[in-house]
Design a protein around this motif. Structure first.
Motif, PDB file in Angstrom:
ATOM      1  N   SER A  58      31.146  47.614  30.640  1.00 55.21           N
ATOM      2  CA  SER A  58      31.540  46.335  29.853  1.00 55.21           C
ATOM      3  C   SER A  58      33.094  46.317  29.807  1.00 55.21           C
ATOM      4  N   GLY A  59      33.363  45.247  29.287  1.00 55.63           N
ATOM      5  CA  GLY A  59      34.910  44.892  28.966  1.00 55.63           C
ATOM      6  C   GLY A  59      35.694  43.851  29.811  1.00 55.63           C
ATOM      7  N   VAL A  60      37.079  44.018  29.756  1.00 57.62           N
ATOM      8  CA  VAL A  60      37.919  42.874  30.156  1.00 57.62           C
ATOM      9  C   VAL A  60      37.797  42.922  31.697  1.00 57.62           C
ATOM     10  N   LEU A  61      37.591  41.871  32.295  1.00 56.77           N
ATOM     11  CA  LEU A  61      37.714  41.357  33.605  1.00 56.77           C
ATOM     12  C   LEU A  61      38.567  40.160  33.912  1.00 56.77           C
ATOM     13  N   LEU A  62      39.609  40.409  34.756  1.00 55.13           N
ATOM     14  CA  LEU A  62      40.558  39.277  34.740  1.00 55.13           C
ATOM     15  C   LEU A  62      40.231  38.362  36.073  1.00 55.13           C
ATOM     16  N   LEU A  63      40.236  37.204  35.816  1.00 53.49           N
ATOM     17  CA  LEU A  63      40.062  36.128  37.028  1.00 53.49           C
ATOM     18  C   LEU A  63      41.295  35.143  37.258  1.00 53.49           C
ATOM     19  N   ALA A  64      41.644  34.909  38.482  1.00 51.78           N
ATOM     20  CA  ALA A  64      42.548  33.959  38.809  1.00 51.78           C
ATOM     21  C   ALA A  64      41.999  32.534  38.885  1.00 51.78           C
ATOM     22  N   LEU A  65      42.780  31.628  38.494  1.00 50.99           N
ATOM     23  CA  LEU A  65      42.382  30.206  38.739  1.00 50.99           C
ATOM     24  C   LEU A  65      42.827  29.476  39.935  1.00 50.99           C
ATOM     25  N   SER A  66      43.708  30.277  40.710  1.00 46.84           N
ATOM     26  CA  SER A  66      44.227  29.766  41.891  1.00 46.84           C
ATOM     27  C   SER A  66      44.252  30.994  43.135  1.00 46.84           C
ATOM     28  N   SER A  67      44.302  30.746  44.408  1.00 49.10           N
ATOM     29  CA  SER A  67      44.242  31.668  45.161  1.00 49.10           C
ATOM     30  C   SER A  67      45.807  32.556  45.238  1.00 49.10           C
ATOM     31  N   GLU A  68      46.625  31.463  45.024  1.00 50.37           N
ATOM     32  CA  GLU A  68      48.003  32.155  44.862  1.00 50.37           C
ATOM     33  C   GLU A  68      48.120  33.016  43.680  1.00 50.37           C
ATOM     34  N   VAL A  69      47.741  32.604  42.589  1.00 47.38           N
ATOM     35  CA  VAL A  69      47.670  33.601  41.490  1.00 47.38           C
ATOM     36  C   VAL A  69      46.972  35.108  41.674  1.00 47.38           C
ATOM     37  N   ALA A  70      45.679  34.785  42.297  1.00 50.38           N
ATOM     38  CA  ALA A  70      44.860  35.913  42.754  1.00 50.38           C
ATOM     39  C   ALA A  70      45.603  36.836  43.457  1.00 50.38           C
ATOM     40  N   HIS A  71      46.488  36.294  44.634  1.00 53.95           N
ATOM     41  CA  HIS A  71      47.151  37.150  45.444  1.00 53.95           C
ATOM     42  C   HIS A  71      48.229  37.957  44.714  1.00 53.95           C
ATOM     43  N   THR A  72      48.853  37.213  43.679  1.00 56.53           N
ATOM     44  CA  THR A  72      49.911  38.107  42.993  1.00 56.53           C
ATOM     45  C   THR A  72      49.273  38.971  41.911  1.00 56.53           C
ATOM     46  N   LEU A  73      48.305  38.812  41.455  1.00 52.80           N
ATOM     47  CA  LEU A  73      47.519  39.789  40.501  1.00 52.80           C
ATOM     48  C   LEU A  73      46.870  40.777  41.343  1.00 52.80           C
ATOM     49  N   SER A  74      46.429  40.586  42.313  1.00 51.14           N
ATOM     50  CA  SER A  74      45.897  41.641  43.387  1.00 51.14           C
ATOM     51  C   SER A  74      47.007  42.602  43.676  1.00 51.14           C
ATOM     52  N   GLY A  75      47.923  42.134  43.916  1.00 58.68           N
ATOM     53  CA  GLY A  75      49.210  42.849  44.383  1.00 58.68           C
ATOM     54  C   GLY A  75      49.448  44.187  43.044  1.00 58.68           C
ATOM     55  N   GLN A  76      49.507  43.435  42.027  1.00 58.09           N
ATOM     56  CA  GLN A  76      49.808  44.121  40.689  1.00 58.09           C
ATOM     57  C   GLN A  76      48.692  45.335  40.677  1.00 58.09           C
ATOM     58  N   PHE A  77      47.418  45.025  40.846  1.00 61.30           N
ATOM     59  CA  PHE A  77      46.614  46.071  40.784  1.00 61.30           C
ATOM     60  C   PHE A  77      46.573  47.054  41.877  1.00 61.30           C
ATOM     61  N   GLU A  78      46.977  46.473  43.061  1.00 62.56           N
ATOM     62  CA  GLU A  78      46.923  47.580  44.205  1.00 62.56           C
ATOM     63  C   GLU A  78      48.249  48.342  44.043  1.00 62.56           C
ATOM     64  N   GLN A  79      49.316  47.850  43.501  1.00 67.66           N
ATOM     65  CA  GLN A  79      50.614  48.793  43.214  1.00 67.66           C
ATOM     66  C   GLN A  79      50.491  49.671  41.781  1.00 67.66           C
ATOM     67  N   HIS A  80      49.355  49.558  41.177  1.00 68.75           N
ATOM     68  CA  HIS A  80      49.220  50.340  39.750  1.00 68.75           C
ATOM     69  C   HIS A  80      50.326  49.926  38.916  1.00 68.75           C
ATOM     70  N   GLN A  81      50.480  48.682  38.761  1.00 67.98           N
ATOM     71  CA  GLN A  81      51.487  47.983  37.947  1.00 67.98           C
ATOM     72  C   GLN A  81      50.616  47.527  36.615  1.00 67.98           C
ATOM     73  N   VAL A  82      49.514  47.469  36.684  1.00 69.82           N
ATOM     74  CA  VAL A  82      48.547  47.037  35.494  1.00 69.82           C
ATOM     75  C   VAL A  82      47.857  48.453  34.791  1.00 69.82           C
ATOM     76  N   SER A  83      48.266  48.374  33.357  1.00 69.17           N
ATOM     77  CA  SER A  83      47.654  49.551  32.671  1.00 69.17           C
ATOM     78  C   SER A  83      46.242  49.193  32.010  1.00 69.17           C
TER      79      SER A  83
END
Length: 263
Positions: A58-83
């Protein structure tokens, strides 16, 4: 309905219930209630996934509201920039804090990963843990007359499949309710004695830079009723982080057990 933890014009974060799939999957074609479709119907617009939570978590699940924002957020996760901060209940007593640096061989699903390379080398995996509280309950599950548990805070540095569950199993302190890497007898006994038939792992918070404004953003998700009831029963309710603090009912002496809070 599903609880929304945060929303703006670019993204939305929800508190995923345990047992929910994030999206429809051929692994369970019969499942009709999934997070993505539920949030889409609530908002009246399409949403995009940027990371994953296992079905029982359970818990926090982040979703984007556009493909552009999704791409940016996915990059943050892949580069371990999300704590990411999780809480869990582990079998046995753990003290203090530590780091688990233990490479994990990729886990392949027989259906979803049937075309994947089966002999991949172990991948680096690092997790940090901190013991928050311990309890010994006068309940015999297994060969001992009592059962011991530890409330732990977990922070994965990498994002391997089932990483936290596998790392806790590697420490010989598996998470309660983990049907894949845990203690089956303990899981069954815990579910029966404490009315807790779920994986005790919750994604409590995410910290990241907003993908559009660049400002620091922390998103929290409170614990569900199963967690709250267990916190009362184990005498752990006073150690909740401030953002998760709720009013707990008074527990009876029979429900409480001696618990130790680590300094």
């Amino acid at each position: 309905m599903i609880e929304i933890c945060y929303q703006d014009e670019y993204l939305v974060a929800v508190n995923k219930p345990a047992g929910w799939l994030v999206h429809r999957s051929w692994l369970d074609r019969r499942e009709k209630i999934v997070v993505m479709q539920t949030v889409r119907d609530m908002l009246g617009q399409h949403v995009f996934t940027v990371h994953r939570l296992d079905r029982p978590t359970s818990g926090v699940l982040l979703l984007a509201l556009s493909s552009e924002v999704a791409h940016t957020l996915s990059g943050q996760f892949e580069q371990h920039q999300v704590s990411k901060t999780y809480h869990g209940v582990a079998r046995g007593y753990l003290d203090g804090d530590g780091t688990i640096d233990y490479a994990l061989t990729p886990e392949l699903d027989k259906i979803a990963d049937k075309f994947a390379q089966p002999d991949k080398a172990p991948q680096p995996a690092v997790s940090h843990y901190r013991a928050l509280a311990r309890v010994e309950m006068p309940v015999a599950i297994g060969r001992y007359p009592t059962s011991r548990y530890t409330l732990i805070e977990l922070s994965p540095e990498t994002g391997r499949k089932h990483q936290l569950r596998r790392h806790m199993s590697h420490l010989h302190h598996p998470l309660i309710g983990d049907s894949t890497h845990g203690d089956l007898r303990q899981n069954r006994g815990f579910a029966r004695m404490f009315e807790c038939p779920r994986l005790m792992l919750h994604a409590s918070s995410l910290m990241l830079n907003h993908p559009v404004t660049g400002k620091p953003l922390k998103i929290n998700a409170g614990w569900d009723q199963t967690w709250q009831n267990l916190m009362v029963r184990f005498g752990w309710s006073g150690i909740l982080p401030d953002f998760e603090r709720v009013e707990f009912p008074t527990a009876s002496r029979q429900d409480m057990a001696s618990s130790t809070l680590n300094p």
